[in-house]
Design a protein around this motif. Structure first.
Motif, short mmCIF file in Angstrom:
data_model
loop_
_atom_site.label_atom_id
_atom_site.label_comp_id
_atom_site.label_asym_id
_atom_site.label_seq_id
_atom_site.Cartn_x
_atom_site.Cartn_y
_atom_site.Cartn_z
N THR A 48 0.91 -1.18 0.05
CA THR A 48 0.10 -0.09 -0.03
C THR A 48 0.79 1.14 0.20
OG1 THR A 48 -0.16 -0.10 2.50
CG2 THR A 48 -1.73 -1.06 1.06
N ALA A 49 1.97 1.21 0.61
CA ALA A 49 2.91 2.30 0.61
C ALA A 49 3.27 2.70 -0.85
CB ALA A 49 4.02 2.23 1.33
N ARG A 50 3.49 1.54 -1.64
CA ARG A 50 3.81 1.81 -3.05
C ARG A 50 2.65 2.76 -3.64
NH1 ARG A 50 5.51 -3.82 -3.19
NH2 ARG A 50 7.53 -3.86 -3.28
N VAL A 51 1.37 2.61 -3.25
CA VAL A 51 0.23 3.16 -3.78
C VAL A 51 0.38 4.79 -3.33
CG1 VAL A 51 -2.30 3.48 -3.93
CG2 VAL A 51 -1.04 1.15 -4.35
N LEU A 52 0.55 4.81 -2.10
CA LEU A 52 0.44 6.30 -1.54
C LEU A 52 1.51 7.09 -1.90
CD1 LEU A 52 -0.17 5.18 2.26
CD2 LEU A 52 -1.78 5.78 0.55
N ILE A 53 2.72 6.40 -2.17
CA ILE A 53 3.86 7.30 -2.61
C ILE A 53 3.56 7.79 -4.12
CG2 ILE A 53 6.12 7.19 -3.30
CD1 ILE A 53 6.55 5.26 -0.79
N ALA A 54 2.96 6.86 -4.91
CA ALA A 54 2.63 7.12 -6.37
C ALA A 54 1.74 8.03 -6.52
CB ALA A 54 2.37 5.84 -7.22
N GLN A 55 0.66 8.19 -5.38
CA GLN A 55 -0.34 9.21 -5.59
C GLN A 55 0.29 10.61 -5.24
OE1 GLN A 55 -4.30 7.01 -4.34
NE2 GLN A 55 -3.19 7.82 -2.83
N GLY A 56 1.19 10.46 -4.15
CA GLY A 56 1.61 11.91 -3.85
C GLY A 56 0.77 12.72 -3.24
N MET A 57 -0.17 12.06 -2.40
CA MET A 57 -1.12 12.63 -1.44
C MET A 57 -1.14 12.54 -0.24
SD MET A 57 -4.46 11.52 -4.31
CE MET A 57 -5.76 12.25 -3.24
N GLY A 58 0.01 11.78 0.34
CA GLY A 58 0.06 11.44 1.75
C GLY A 58 -0.82 10.34 2.02
N GLY A 59 -1.14 10.31 3.46
CA GLY A 59 -2.04 9.17 3.73
C GLY A 59 -1.65 8.66 5.00
N ASP A 60 -2.44 7.56 5.59
CA ASP A 60 -2.30 7.12 7.03
C ASP A 60 -2.08 5.52 6.80
OD1 ASP A 60 -3.15 9.10 9.12
OD2 ASP A 60 -4.36 9.58 7.50
N LEU A 61 -1.28 5.07 7.68
CA LEU A 61 -1.05 3.64 8.00
C LEU A 61 -1.32 3.47 9.54
CD1 LEU A 61 2.12 2.20 6.16
CD2 LEU A 61 -0.21 1.77 5.65
N VAL A 62 -2.19 2.76 10.04
CA VAL A 62 -2.69 2.40 11.19
C VAL A 62 -2.77 0.79 11.51
CG1 VAL A 62 -4.34 2.54 13.02
CG2 VAL A 62 -4.31 4.40 11.12
N TYR A 63 -1.75 0.50 12.62
CA TYR A 63 -1.75 -0.73 13.09
C TYR A 63 -2.64 -0.83 14.31
CZ TYR A 63 2.60 -1.66 10.29
OH TYR A 63 3.49 -2.01 9.27
N ILE A 64 -3.26 -2.18 14.25
CA ILE A 64 -3.96 -2.47 15.51
C ILE A 64 -3.04 -3.25 16.26
CG2 ILE A 64 -6.00 -3.42 16.22
CD1 ILE A 64 -6.25 -0.79 14.84
N SER A 65 -2.29 -2.99 17.11
CA SER A 65 -1.17 -3.75 17.79
C SER A 65 -2.15 -4.21 19.24
CB SER A 65 0.01 -2.95 18.13
OG SER A 65 0.88 -3.68 18.60
#
Length: 696
Positions: free
Chosen positions: A555-572
């Motif tokens: 998913t980081a590949r998608v977020l970086i390609a978009q250039g729109m930032g984003g959020d990753l959230v881990y349910i630890s």
């Protein structure tokens, strides 16, 4: 025996009006159910009849007409505007002329019957002034093909004789209603008209007659176009270009998924957009033909089309055989040129009182061999924009088969696109929800915490991809949230890189890209060090440590390609820092996830991607993990009945309150809803206060 009394005049009138409305709704549904008749939310229908004036009790002539923004196929009585016919027709006497015709829209408020129902549309006058009981105004592809043909007036006479009359182009409004009234009066034999550059209008003495006449016009035009097409001896769009043939399905969808993030990022330069992908035969054939550059440059014609698609699409000027990288390298220059041309279009036609330019990004992007990407403020808007461009392609094909496609000129398009009335409609739109335009992928989302998170994100305006190991359960959970314009379900074994990649591709093809990713998939096994097997250790680490890594990487590949930032959230878990008994494998993998949050926050910050974690205490109620055996194991470890495990967890906390899936979902929204824009690398406890799990 009591003799029944005759119904009162008031009862009879009310029954008559109810019948009129019911027939209008039935006709609207019949016409709106077939896309050959009209596009989504396009056109309007009306009926005239009598009702009771609530102030005097007397009879009054009324007009019921589809209100602004409604859709014929799903129209309900609440979607009708109800006006006093005498008052609408009296507006003719105060009409100040075509230069001030927009002022007449406000006058409709003084013509409403009672509360008036839905807001009257700009086409209300067309329905009111024609002196026939029932009127349909529709946007069929076949009718618009005639309306946009270079010699449309002559062709209309050839196809229909004097049964259907040509009306030269005029922007929708009061004057068009006057024009159609005059033409209908001058041609009593006519059943309707073709509106130049726009669509068709039909009328009839009864609802059924009106519907039949609408269909007669549409089907006759279809048959004429089909006959001319068969006689043409060539494709209406010209020869097929070398290298532009549609790619095989698997190849083109893989290419589409690879291009989608970059395209969405470009289309969201001015404001974030949700995307939709279409690879229908209609689109692919059009892009494979020699005439598509000329025709796309001419733009769409029907106001309903270009209001949703902009006047022109962005067309990738490379063959289908071009590689993904070649297309990606070409896109920035094409996008810059598109924006410059749109700004020039605005400058050519804007006046001192024109609304500000609403954005210069394309709403439709065409990629030969691959298909069409369309964009909007939500998935439905993006999908409908694509549907409208398919309508436009059908129109161009028909017009090119019978003549030459000649849409209304650019200045007229601008007058409608930047119409003060259109601007006022946009300003009346409700404020978007906090997560509007955001696209979320939640793993392990068919039950428990993941399901609650998916539901909360959708409720706050996000489009949601429900990913789960069980595809059927994922689909059911998505359907519970809403239609495919809101949520879809996909299969995802997060421990398998290929399966993760497939789920991410499905997400970007469904909604255009990604903005918010929740690593929630997990399972639990409670066992002591000596009882924990190597297989158990590997399973837990594959799903949660490796799985979170694979999902974040893809998913980081998608977020970086978009250039729109984003959020990753881990349910630890609180177990990432809390040392409990008989929990070595589970707690170790949660600690792995917790450190992934810190590592990725440091690595992805330069791309505007925020990475945060949530540490819940044991969530018993609604949890698939606890129901699957973990609850029984933990209850045995702590020596409490399984049904009291939730209470046990609550009593050992500072707040003495049980943690539920919804509380974890609340925390996800708090991190991603727009209030914590400068927060990354944070772990949020959702444990009702476990002192031993305090972060140090």
């Amino acid at each position: 025996m009591t003799t029944p009394t005759a119904p009162s005049e008031e009862t009879t009138t009310m029954d008559d009006s109810a019948t009129t409305v019911q027939q209008l709704i039935e006709r609207s549904h019949a016409l709106g159910a077939d896309p050959r008749n009209t596009n989504y939310a396009g056109g309007n229908t009306s009926a005239k009849g009598t009702g009771t004036d609530p102030a005097t009790g007397g009879e009054v002539e009324l007009l019921w007409v589809k209100g602004s923004g409604g859709d014929l196929g799903t129209l309900t009585p609440a979607g009708l505007a109800v006006l006093r016919l005498d008052r609408v027709r009296a507006l003719v006497d105060v009409y100040p002329g075509v230069d001030r015709e927009d002022e007449m829209v406000a006058a409709f408020d003084y013509c409403l019957h009672g509360r008036g129902g839905a807001a009257p549309s700009i086409d209300t006058t067309m329905h009111a002034l024609v002196d026939v009981a029932h009127v349909d105004h529709l946007h069929p592809d076949s009718g618009i093909a005639l309306a946009t043909a270079a010699d449309g007036e002559a062709l209309t006479a050839e196809v229909f004789g004097d049964r259907v009359v040509w009306v030269p182009w005029r922007r929708p409004g009061f004057q068009l209603g006057l024009d159609i009234r005059a033409i209908a009066a001058e041609n009593p034999q006519a059943i309707g008209c073709v509106l130049g550059g726009h669509g068709i209008t039909a009328w009839g003495a009864t609802s059924q007659e009106c519907q039949d006449r609408s269909l007669e016009i549409i089907r006759t035009a279809e048959d004429f176009i089909a006959k001319r097409t068969s006689q043409l001896g060539r494709h209406p769009f010209g020869e097929q270009l070398d290298g532009y043939a549609p790619l095989p399905e698997a190849e083109r969808r893989a290419k589409a998924a690879a291009l989608a993030p970059a395209l969405r990022g470009l289309a969201s330069t001015d404001r974030p957009q949700v995307g939709h992908f279409t690879d229908s035969d209609v689109v692919l054939d059009f892009l494979a033909r020699a005439e598509h550059p000329r025709l796309t440059a001419l733009g769409t014609s029907c106001p309903d089309h270009f209001l949703r698609t902009k006047v022109r699409p962005l067309v990738v000027d490379l063959p289908a055989t071009a590689s993904v990288q070649e297309v990606l390298d070409r896109l920035p220059a094409l996008h810059e040129a598109y924006r410059e041309e749109y700004a020039a279009y605005y400058a050519r036609h804007a006046t001192a009182d024109s609304p500000a330019m609403r954005g210069a990004d394309p709403l439709v992007v065409l990629v030969p061999g691959v298909g069409m990407f369309s964009y909007g403020k939500d998935k439905q808007t993006a999908r409908v924009a694509g549907e409208f461009y398919v309508n436009a392609v059908n129109v161009m094909r028909g017009a090119e088969a019978i003549s030459t496609y000649a849409p209304i000129d650019e200045a007229e398009k601008f007058r409608i696109e930047y119409w003060a009335l259109e601007e006022a409609k946009l300003q009346r739109m409700p404020k978007p929800k906090p997560l509007a335009t955001r696209i979320a992928l939640v793993t392990g989302a068919a039950s428990g915490i993941g399901r609650a998170i998916a539901q909360r994100l959708a409720a706050e305006g996000a489009c949601v991809v429900v990913a789960d190991l069980d595809a059927a359960k994922a689909a059911d959970a998505a359907a519970e949230i809403g239609s495919s314009d809101v949520a879809i379900g996909v299969a995802a074994d997060v421990s398998d890189a290929a399966a993760v990649a497939a789920a991410v591709d499905a997400a970007v093809l469904a909604f255009g890209g990604l903005d918010l990713v929740v690593n929630n998939a997990g399972l639990s096994i409670s066992a002591s060090l000596l009882e924990t097997t190597e297989q158990q250790w590997d399973l837990l680490h594959d799903v949660m440590a490796k799985g979170s890594f694979l999902v974040s990487q893809a998913t980081a590949r998608v977020l970086i390609a978009q250039g729109m930032g984003g959020d990753l959230v881990y349910i630890s878990s609180k177990n990432s820092v809390f040392a409990g008994p008989s929990n070595i494998a589970y707690s170790a993998t949660k600690a792995d996830q917790a450190h992934q949050v810190r590592l990725l926050a440091a690595e992805l910050g330069e791309f505007g991607i925020r990475v945060n974690g949530i540490n819940p205490d044991g969530v018993v109620r609604g949890s698939g993990i606890f129901a699957g055996g973990w609850g029984a194991q933990r209850a045995k470890t702590y020596g409490v009945p399984e049904e009291e495990l939730g209470k046990f967890y609550a009593q050992r906390t500072l707040l003495k309150r049980e943690v539920l899936p919804e509380h974890v979902a609340d925390a996800v929204f708090a991190l991603t809803g727009g209030e914590l824009t400068r927060t990354t690398g944070l772990h949020v406890p959702v444990d009702s206060g476990v002192a031993a799990a305090f972060l140090r």
